[in-house]
Design a protein around this motif. Structure first.
Motif, PDB file in Angstrom:
ATOM      1  N   TYR A   1       0.914  -1.176  -0.065  1.00  0.00           N
ATOM      2  CA  TYR A   1      -0.018  -0.044   0.030  1.00  0.00           C
ATOM      3  C   TYR A   1       0.792   1.278  -0.004  1.00  0.00           C
ATOM      4  CZ  TYR A   1      -3.222  -3.403   1.419  1.00  0.00           C
ATOM      5  OH  TYR A   1      -4.118  -4.537   1.593  1.00  0.00           O
ATOM      6  N   ALA A   2       0.391   2.261  -0.656  1.00  0.00           N
ATOM      7  CA  ALA A   2       1.101   3.645  -0.488  1.00  0.00           C
ATOM      8  C   ALA A   2      -0.072   4.865  -0.319  1.00  0.00           C
ATOM      9  CB  ALA A   2       1.702   3.639  -1.781  1.00  0.00           C
ATOM     10  N   GLN A   3       0.157   5.593   0.464  1.00  0.00           N
ATOM     11  CA  GLN A   3      -0.851   6.672   1.015  1.00  0.00           C
ATOM     12  C   GLN A   3      -0.238   8.053   0.630  1.00  0.00           C
ATOM     13  OE1 GLN A   3      -2.612   5.757   4.662  1.00  0.00           O
ATOM     14  NE2 GLN A   3      -4.245   7.445   4.551  1.00  0.00           N
ATOM     15  N   ALA A   4      -1.128   8.624   0.392  1.00  0.00           N
ATOM     16  CA  ALA A   4      -0.940  10.394   0.064  1.00  0.00           C
ATOM     17  C   ALA A   4      -2.252  10.942   0.638  1.00  0.00           C
ATOM     18  CB  ALA A   4      -0.485  10.771  -1.249  1.00  0.00           C
ATOM     19  N   GLY A   5      -1.769  12.076   1.384  1.00  0.00           N
ATOM     20  CA  GLY A   5      -2.789  13.143   1.788  1.00  0.00           C
ATOM     21  C   GLY A   5      -2.326  14.511   1.593  1.00  0.00           C
ATOM     22  N   GLY A  32       9.690   2.123  -7.244  1.00  0.00           N
ATOM     23  CA  GLY A  32      10.530   3.421  -7.241  1.00  0.00           C
ATOM     24  C   GLY A  32       9.921   4.269  -8.332  1.00  0.00           C
ATOM     25  N   ASP A  33       8.928   3.641  -8.965  1.00  0.00           N
ATOM     26  CA  ASP A  33       8.323   4.461 -10.135  1.00  0.00           C
ATOM     27  C   ASP A  33       7.473   5.577  -9.314  1.00  0.00           C
ATOM     28  OD1 ASP A  33       8.906   3.065 -12.171  1.00  0.00           O
ATOM     29  OD2 ASP A  33       6.934   2.408 -12.746  1.00  0.00           O
ATOM     30  N   ARG A  34       7.580   6.844  -9.829  1.00  0.00           N
ATOM     31  CA  ARG A  34       6.679   8.106  -9.221  1.00  0.00           C
ATOM     32  C   ARG A  34       5.467   7.952 -10.086  1.00  0.00           C
ATOM     33  NH1 ARG A  34       8.463  12.982  -6.552  1.00  0.00           N
ATOM     34  NH2 ARG A  34       7.336  14.784  -7.193  1.00  0.00           N
ATOM     35  N   ILE A  47      -4.628   9.469 -12.099  1.00  0.00           N
ATOM     36  CA  ILE A  47      -3.505   8.962 -11.650  1.00  0.00           C
ATOM     37  C   ILE A  47      -2.415   8.651 -12.891  1.00  0.00           C
ATOM     38  CG2 ILE A  47      -1.970   7.264 -10.342  1.00  0.00           C
ATOM     39  CD1 ILE A  47      -4.635   6.908  -8.676  1.00  0.00           C
ATOM     40  N   THR A  48      -1.259   9.275 -12.926  1.00  0.00           N
ATOM     41  CA  THR A  48      -0.149   8.965 -13.847  1.00  0.00           C
ATOM     42  C   THR A  48       0.944   8.401 -13.464  1.00  0.00           C
ATOM     43  OG1 THR A  48      -1.205  11.057 -15.093  1.00  0.00           O
ATOM     44  CG2 THR A  48       0.926   9.976 -15.853  1.00  0.00           C
ATOM     45  N   ASN A  49       1.241   7.221 -14.273  1.00  0.00           N
ATOM     46  CA  ASN A  49       2.822   6.731 -13.915  1.00  0.00           C
ATOM     47  C   ASN A  49       3.610   7.601 -14.585  1.00  0.00           C
ATOM     48  OD1 ASN A  49       5.058   5.167 -13.238  1.00  0.00           O
ATOM     49  ND2 ASN A  49       4.125   3.117 -13.729  1.00  0.00           N
ATOM     50  N   LEU A  50       4.607   8.356 -13.450  1.00  0.00           N
ATOM     51  CA  LEU A  50       5.704   9.004 -14.173  1.00  0.00           C
ATOM     52  C   LEU A  50       6.857   8.133 -14.551  1.00  0.00           C
ATOM     53  CD1 LEU A  50       4.964  12.301 -12.119  1.00  0.00           C
ATOM     54  CD2 LEU A  50       4.339  11.791 -14.398  1.00  0.00           C
ATOM     55  N   ASP A 107      -1.934  18.284  -6.834  1.00  0.00           N
ATOM     56  CA  ASP A 107      -1.131  17.099  -7.224  1.00  0.00           C
ATOM     57  C   ASP A 107      -0.656  16.420  -5.767  1.00  0.00           C
ATOM     58  OD1 ASP A 107      -1.317  17.251  -9.886  1.00  0.00           O
ATOM     59  OD2 ASP A 107       0.307  17.903 -10.134  1.00  0.00           O
ATOM     60  N   ARG A 108      -0.814  15.306  -5.724  1.00  0.00           N
ATOM     61  CA  ARG A 108       0.113  14.416  -4.645  1.00  0.00           C
ATOM     62  C   ARG A 108       1.136  13.495  -5.479  1.00  0.00           C
ATOM     63  NH1 ARG A 108      -1.365  18.191  -2.487  1.00  0.00           N
ATOM     64  NH2 ARG A 108      -2.930  18.499  -0.987  1.00  0.00           N
ATOM     65  N   TYR A 109       2.098  13.003  -4.787  1.00  0.00           N
ATOM     66  CA  TYR A 109       3.057  11.968  -5.320  1.00  0.00           C
ATOM     67  C   TYR A 109       3.322  10.871  -4.565  1.00  0.00           C
ATOM     68  CZ  TYR A 109       3.854  15.894  -8.836  1.00  0.00           C
ATOM     69  OH  TYR A 109       3.460  16.696  -9.775  1.00  0.00           O
ATOM     70  N   LEU A 110       3.339   9.751  -5.133  1.00  0.00           N
ATOM     71  CA  LEU A 110       3.650   8.603  -4.493  1.00  0.00           C
ATOM     72  C   LEU A 110       4.743   7.865  -5.114  1.00  0.00           C
ATOM     73  CD1 LEU A 110       0.217   7.331  -3.440  1.00  0.00           C
ATOM     74  CD2 LEU A 110       1.714   8.177  -1.779  1.00  0.00           C
ATOM     75  N   ILE A 111       5.427   6.859  -4.321  1.00  0.00           N
ATOM     76  CA  ILE A 111       6.255   6.031  -4.858  1.00  0.00           C
ATOM     77  C   ILE A 111       5.867   4.789  -4.929  1.00  0.00           C
ATOM     78  CG2 ILE A 111       8.849   5.126  -4.886  1.00  0.00           C
ATOM     79  CD1 ILE A 111       8.636   8.227  -5.619  1.00  0.00           C
ATOM     80  N   ALA A 112       6.077   3.898  -5.995  1.00  0.00           N
ATOM     81  CA  ALA A 112       5.448   2.693  -6.324  1.00  0.00           C
ATOM     82  C   ALA A 112       6.309   1.915  -5.260  1.00  0.00           C
ATOM     83  CB  ALA A 112       5.475   1.777  -7.520  1.00  0.00           C
ATOM     84  N   PRO A 113       5.935   0.964  -4.409  1.00  0.00           N
ATOM     85  CA  PRO A 113       6.734   0.147  -3.332  1.00  0.00           C
ATOM     86  C   PRO A 113       7.322  -1.216  -3.897  1.00  0.00           C
ATOM     87  CG  PRO A 113       4.257  -0.001  -2.864  1.00  0.00           C
ATOM     88  CD  PRO A 113       4.275   0.889  -4.062  1.00  0.00           C
ATOM     89  N   VAL A 114       6.695  -1.510  -4.904  1.00  0.00           N
ATOM     90  CA  VAL A 114       7.039  -2.951  -5.588  1.00  0.00           C
ATOM     91  C   VAL A 114       7.014  -2.933  -7.049  1.00  0.00           C
ATOM     92  CG1 VAL A 114       6.279  -4.134  -3.511  1.00  0.00           C
ATOM     93  CG2 VAL A 114       4.658  -3.940  -5.378  1.00  0.00           C
TER      94      VAL A 114
END
Length: 142
Positions: free
Chosen positions: A11-15, A112-114, A60-63, A26-33
């Motif tokens: 799981y990854a969470q942004a607030g 590690g994908d943003r 949601i866009t995979n950068l 915009d909010r940004y998360l790093i893919a954990p796996v």
């Protein structure tokens, strides 16, 4: 077998404090796996009525690793909006499942994908959408 599935979920969470009433937040998360996005949830402290002229569009866009990718991870359809026609209102303190892209390749991530989570206001929202939270669930490659 169910335990194996649960073990593979990450799981990854942004607030944040609020979604802008007249622009893009915009909010940004790093893919954990290494794996794929299997669920995207949204929740807020505030409600927002559905409206066809003043609404939010979620995306949601995979950068990618370098921040220049463009894979759309959510469906670009009205269910991912707060439009009165095709979308839905935001209820306070409840979870809302966002509709994922139907193209399986768009849901794939590498550790590690943003990812950029975007809430775009069209028109002027009726009020602040405070304490927005996004929870992304990823299924780890086996």
């Amino acid at each position: 077998y169910t335990m194996a599935t649960r073990v593979r979920r990450r799981y990854a969470q942004a607030g944040g404090t609020s979604i802008a009433t007249t622009s893009t937040t915009d909010r940004y998360l790093i893919a954990p796996v290494n794996g794929k996005l299997t669920e995207a949830l949204f929740s807020s402290l505030a409600a927002l009525a559905a409206h066809d002229s003043n609404y939010i569009t979620f995306s949601i866009t995979n950068l990618g690793q370098a921040g220049s990718g463009s894979n759309a991870m959510l469906a670009a359809t009205d269910p991912n909006t707060t439009k009165a026609t095709g979308g839905s209102a935001i209820a306070a303190n409840t979870k809302r499942a966002l509709t994922l892209n139907a193209t399986p390749a768009n849901l794939l991530v590498q550790a590690g994908d943003r990812t950029r989570i975007r809430a775009t206001a069209t028109g002027t929202l009726a009020g602040a959408v405070t304490q927005p939270n996004f929870l992304l669930t990823f299924l780890k490659d086996s």
